[in-house]
Scaffold this motif. Structure first.
Motif, PDB file in Angstrom:
ATOM      1  N   PHE A  27       0.822  -1.205   0.000  1.00 37.06           N
ATOM      2  CA  PHE A  27       0.000   0.000   0.000  1.00 37.06           C
ATOM      3  C   PHE A  27       0.858   1.258   0.000  1.00 37.06           C
ATOM      4  O   PHE A  27       0.556   2.230  -0.696  1.00 37.06           O
ATOM      5  CB  PHE A  27      -0.906  -0.031   1.232  1.00 37.06           C
ATOM      6  CG  PHE A  27      -2.121   0.840   1.130  1.00 37.06           C
ATOM      7  CD1 PHE A  27      -3.041   0.668   0.115  1.00 37.06           C
ATOM      8  CD2 PHE A  27      -2.367   1.821   2.075  1.00 37.06           C
ATOM      9  CE1 PHE A  27      -4.179   1.454   0.028  1.00 37.06           C
ATOM     10  CE2 PHE A  27      -3.494   2.620   1.996  1.00 37.06           C
ATOM     11  CZ  PHE A  27      -4.402   2.437   0.982  1.00 37.06           C
TER      12      PHE A  27
ATOM     13  N   ARG B 191      -5.185   5.723  -2.656  1.00 37.60           N
ATOM     14  CA  ARG B 191      -5.329   5.193  -1.295  1.00 37.60           C
ATOM     15  C   ARG B 191      -6.650   5.627  -0.680  1.00 37.60           C
ATOM     16  O   ARG B 191      -7.333   4.847  -0.012  1.00 37.60           O
ATOM     17  CB  ARG B 191      -4.171   5.664  -0.426  1.00 37.60           C
ATOM     18  CG  ARG B 191      -2.831   5.043  -0.775  1.00 37.60           C
ATOM     19  CD  ARG B 191      -1.735   5.646   0.070  1.00 37.60           C
ATOM     20  NE  ARG B 191      -0.421   5.336  -0.486  1.00 37.60           N
ATOM     21  CZ  ARG B 191       0.600   6.162  -0.482  1.00 37.60           C
ATOM     22  NH1 ARG B 191       0.466   7.355   0.065  1.00 37.60           N
ATOM     23  NH2 ARG B 191       1.752   5.809  -1.004  1.00 37.60           N
TER      24      ARG B 191
ATOM     25  N   ALA C 260      -4.061   5.147   5.111  1.00 33.16           N
ATOM     26  CA  ALA C 260      -4.754   6.239   4.445  1.00 33.16           C
ATOM     27  C   ALA C 260      -5.595   7.042   5.433  1.00 33.16           C
ATOM     28  O   ALA C 260      -5.638   8.281   5.379  1.00 33.16           O
ATOM     29  CB  ALA C 260      -5.629   5.699   3.317  1.00 33.16           C
TER      30      ALA C 260
END
Length: 427
Positions: free
Chosen positions: A291, A300, A343
């Motif tokens: 990620f 994200r 995020a």
């Protein structure tokens, strides 16, 4: 460090995709990173040592569990109040003071023959001081890492935390057997001193975030922080995204009884328990790396709701009573979904004023401890009657439902904000 621009093109600051090498090259981040890893490793060793020490001295499983429960209670009770110290005083100074005081308290715990009540009191104080320390570190990190570097740095710290936890629990028992619990506690005290030394030499001094005018009381700051966090729709949604972990952390608290259900005579129950407890941290490490490294900052935010649902959905498979290999794969996948927290954390930081980040982070962290502790406790009570499989599956169903609602609210709030700004609606 400057970012070289491509000729003839302009890139917005929020679109820059940072790399792990770029973040590690920042010396202040390395100091925070090394200090955190060193202190966390000592804490994992100390948790094993305390469990062994208390059980050896009392012979009581209840007393051992009570001391473990003390690792949750201080952050829930005192966290929201003490976290404001990170906004009242210089954040590096708060971290240094907490490290030095905790080193002294843990050194006292390492003295043989300490009364049990005093040992419990010292444990409470040590954990209580982690609230202002964590709030100060969390508020300082965005000052050290700007833009997407913050997300990548958070991912790196998250991976380190999970890896250190796996290493600490795996090696802790062997080290305690070798050196004994008292020496292990003394080693934990030394890690706090080591962390303080790294902070002094590697992190520069900064003034307090709110140093102008009269300082409000801690209670006033706590109430103002609660109004800030829960009075803003977008911040409130991000906090609820963070607290969603109460659903997908619950299975770790039921790993031991679930391992007994999965036992087929091939692997010992303790080995199965260890594999189950390591599955989600492994997924978290993988998810955080992918990620943070390969997903753009804008994407994200779009993926956050889907990944939040992924963090809970695989748990539903336990209702089918699958074999161990399927359970491990599902729990690793759940850990990968937990990468959405990066995020959510980054969006939270961007929305909270810099001078109030310490209090805001402290409130969120206290809530995290509360939902995890309450989730594990309620899951254990339910598993006593229903067994671990249906309880874990039910946690997955409830978690997916809550994540879906939050994803809809998050998308709607982003569209409303984009409409007010006259920008295209996010997808």
């Amino acid at each position: 460090m400057r970012t070289r621009r491509l000729p003839g093109r302009h890139r917005r600051a929020g679109d820059h995709h940072a790399t792990y090498g770029e973040v590690i090259a920042i010396s202040e981040f390395r100091a925070l990173w090394y200090g955190q890893g060193l202190s966390l490793l000592g804490d994992q060793l100390a948790q094993v040592a305390l469990a062994v020490l208390v059980y050896d001295r009392t012979g009581s499983a209840l007393a051992t569990a009570a001391v473990y429960a003390l690792t949750y209670l201080p952050s829930i009770v005192g966290g929201p109040l003490l976290a404001g110290l990170a906004d009242r005083f210089a954040r590096r100074g708060v971290m240094l003071a907490c490290d030095l005081i905790r080193a002294g308290l843990v050194a006292l715990m390492a003295l043989p023959g300490l009364p049990f009540w005093l040992l419990c009191g010292l444990v409470f104080l040590v954990v209580l001081l982690s609230a202002p320390f964590s709030a100060a570190r969390a508020a300082l990190l965005p000052e050290v890492l700007e833009g997407d570097r913050y997300v990548v740095g958070s991912a790196l710290q998250n991976m380190t935390n999970q890896a250190v936890q796996m290493l600490g629990f795996a090696a802790g028992g062997a080290m305690i057997a070798t050196m004994g619990p008292y020496r292990a506690l003394a080693l934990d005290a030394a890690t706090f001193l080591g962390s303080a030394l790294i902070l002094v030499t590697g992190v520069r001094r900064r003034p307090a975030a709110s140093c102008d005018g009269p300082r409000p009381s801690m209670w006033t700051m706590t109430r103002a922080g609660a109004r800030l966090v829960f009075g803003d729709r977008k911040l409130r949604t991000l906090v609820l995204f963070a607290w969603l972990c109460g659903f997908y952390i619950l299975p770790e608290g039921l790993a031991a009884p679930y391992a007994a259900q999965l036992y087929t005579g091939t692997l010992p129950v303790p080995v199965i328990t260890g594999l189950l407890m390591a599955a989600m941290p492994l997924g978290t490490v993988v998810g955080a790396f992918v990620f943070g490294r390969f997903v753009s900052p804008a994407r994200r935010l779009r993926m956050m709701g889907w990944l939040a649902m992924l963090s809970c959905l695989p748990l539903v498979v336990t209702a089918l009573r699958p074999p161990l290999a399927v359970v491990l794969a599902a729990w690793v996948l759940s850990g990968i979904g937990g990468a959405y927290q990066l995020a959510a954390n980054a969006a939270f930081v961007q929305r909270v004023p810099a001078e109030r980040r310490g209090q805001a982070f402290g409130l969120v962290q206290s809530g995290l401890m509360a939902v995890q502790g309450a989730g594990i406790l309620l899951g254990g009570l339910a598993a006593e009657r229903l067994g671990p499989e249906p309880v874990i599956a039910l946690a997955g169903v409830m978690g997916v439902t809550c994540a879906a609602v939050l994803a809809l609210i998050w998308t709607e709030s982003r569209r409303d904000e984009a409409a007010r700004a006259g920008a295209p609606a996010p997808t």
